[in-house]
Enzyme design. Structure first.
Site, PDB file in Angstrom:
ATOM      1  N   ASP A 185       1.037  -1.088   0.006  1.00 10.58           N
ATOM      2  CA  ASP A 185      -0.106   0.019  -0.052  1.00 10.58           C
ATOM      3  C   ASP A 185       0.749   1.328  -0.139  1.00 10.58           C
ATOM      4  OD1 ASP A 185      -2.159   1.820   0.204  1.00 10.58           O
ATOM      5  OD2 ASP A 185      -2.200   1.540   2.085  1.00 10.58           O
ATOM      6  N   GLU A 201      -1.661  -1.137  -4.838  1.00 14.57           N
ATOM      7  CA  GLU A 201      -2.733  -0.556  -4.818  1.00 14.57           C
ATOM      8  C   GLU A 201      -2.570   0.635  -6.080  1.00 14.57           C
ATOM      9  OE1 GLU A 201      -4.953   0.661  -1.386  1.00 14.57           O
ATOM     10  OE2 GLU A 201      -5.294   2.733  -2.199  1.00 14.57           O
ATOM     11  N   ASP A 232      -2.456   0.756   6.973  1.00 15.03           N
ATOM     12  CA  ASP A 232      -1.615   0.715   6.021  1.00 15.03           C
ATOM     13  C   ASP A 232      -1.071  -0.648   5.899  1.00 15.03           C
ATOM     14  OD1 ASP A 232      -1.119   3.792   5.293  1.00 15.03           O
ATOM     15  OD2 ASP A 232      -1.223   3.320   7.421  1.00 15.03           O
TER      16      ASP A 232
END
Lengths: 191, 191
Positions: A9, A70, A143
């Protein structure tokens, strides 16, 4: 065959890193999870270098079969999106240098895959990730949980752990796999 | 002391690369200029890797004292800005890995420094870059000219080639340097 997936992420302030092993029956096991953070008062080059070096170490230590990152959108969070995009570029190249394939997944895809609902909030994602990985405590910060969710999503969506079986539709799926496939299809329709 | 500056105009489709040597009297000389391009139908990881490898080669071949990169804004060109930001992250890390300092300059700063007008168009920038570097033909494409303009801008704005002299204001400047300093100050007021 068990497949090792690394999820990232991306972010300048906090970059979530996670590695999971996923079996053909979709059972996912935590290998490693963490966050690399850089202070906002540090120069951009030093911050990006710290992220690059951390991802290098993780890729070399865990040798994942694939890296799931992501997908960053320019619409969201204008103040931080450029740094996030720069970090994601650095992360993607780290995998590309090693010949590790890179897959991008949107936040909606990740939420849909792990909770069955593309509109879930962070709490729901963390809760499901904790359950899926059979962890005694929830991974923090968000996260880190997001990076785990990304890795799980990639394995499940692509059927990375069992391509022939999962890509052939519902044929040959176990009851649990069928339930997941249905939840995913439902989530996809909802998007 | 002559300072070698590398300028990079980041982009996925075309990434402009340039190296110039700038003398204390602001005289700038072309060392190298080029563009690394990647096809839009290639995967993002392959595109970013090509850019990373090209920048690695340039940094090692030319050993610049500083890398000047265009500062990317999220407001501009939403369709391409994410790729541009990812490419810039990759470029910045390449310099950071080598301990080469990185400076970011906005397009307005670059235009103001080389043409005296922060609102100049690409044609005006290319024309001035051609003149400043005493080239017989204009550098193409625009990304190459922009990379050259970035390198020149960095050297001139920071007085990188002669810190003591240029940071002390107009004292000790030659007539030509004074003209440039005035043009820059004018451009700064205009922004």
């Amino acid at each position: 065959m068990t497949v090792r997936v690394m999820g990232v992420d991306p972010g300048l302030t906090r970059c979530g890193l996670a590695v999971v092993d996923v079996e053909p029956n979709r059972r996912a096991t935590l290998v490693a999870v963490g966050v690399v953070g850089t202070p906002a008062d540090q120069s951009l080059d030093k911050r990006l270098l710290k992220i690059a070096e951390s991802v290098d170490i993780w890729l070399d230590a865990h040798a994942p079969a694939v890296l799931a990152v992501e997908r960053v959108f320019s619409q969201l969070n204008v103040s931080t999106v450029m740094g996030t995009a720069q970090a994601s570029g650095v992360v993607i190249v780290a995998a590309a240098r090693r010949g590790i394939p890179v897959a991008l997944h949107t936040p909606t895809e990740v939420k849909a895959a792990v909770t069955g609902n593309g509109q879930s909030d962070k709490t729901a994602v963390t809760k499901m990730v904790t359950k899926i990985l059979r962890l005694s405590t929830a991974p923090t910060p968000a996260d880190a949980a997001d990076a785990l969710a990304l890795a799980i999503t990639h394995a499940w969506r692509t059927g990375a752990s069992s391509p022939a079986q999962l890509q052939s539709g519902s044929t040959g799926l176990t009851a649990a796999q069928r339930l997941w496939a249905e939840a995913e299809a439902k989530a996809r329709r909802r998007r």
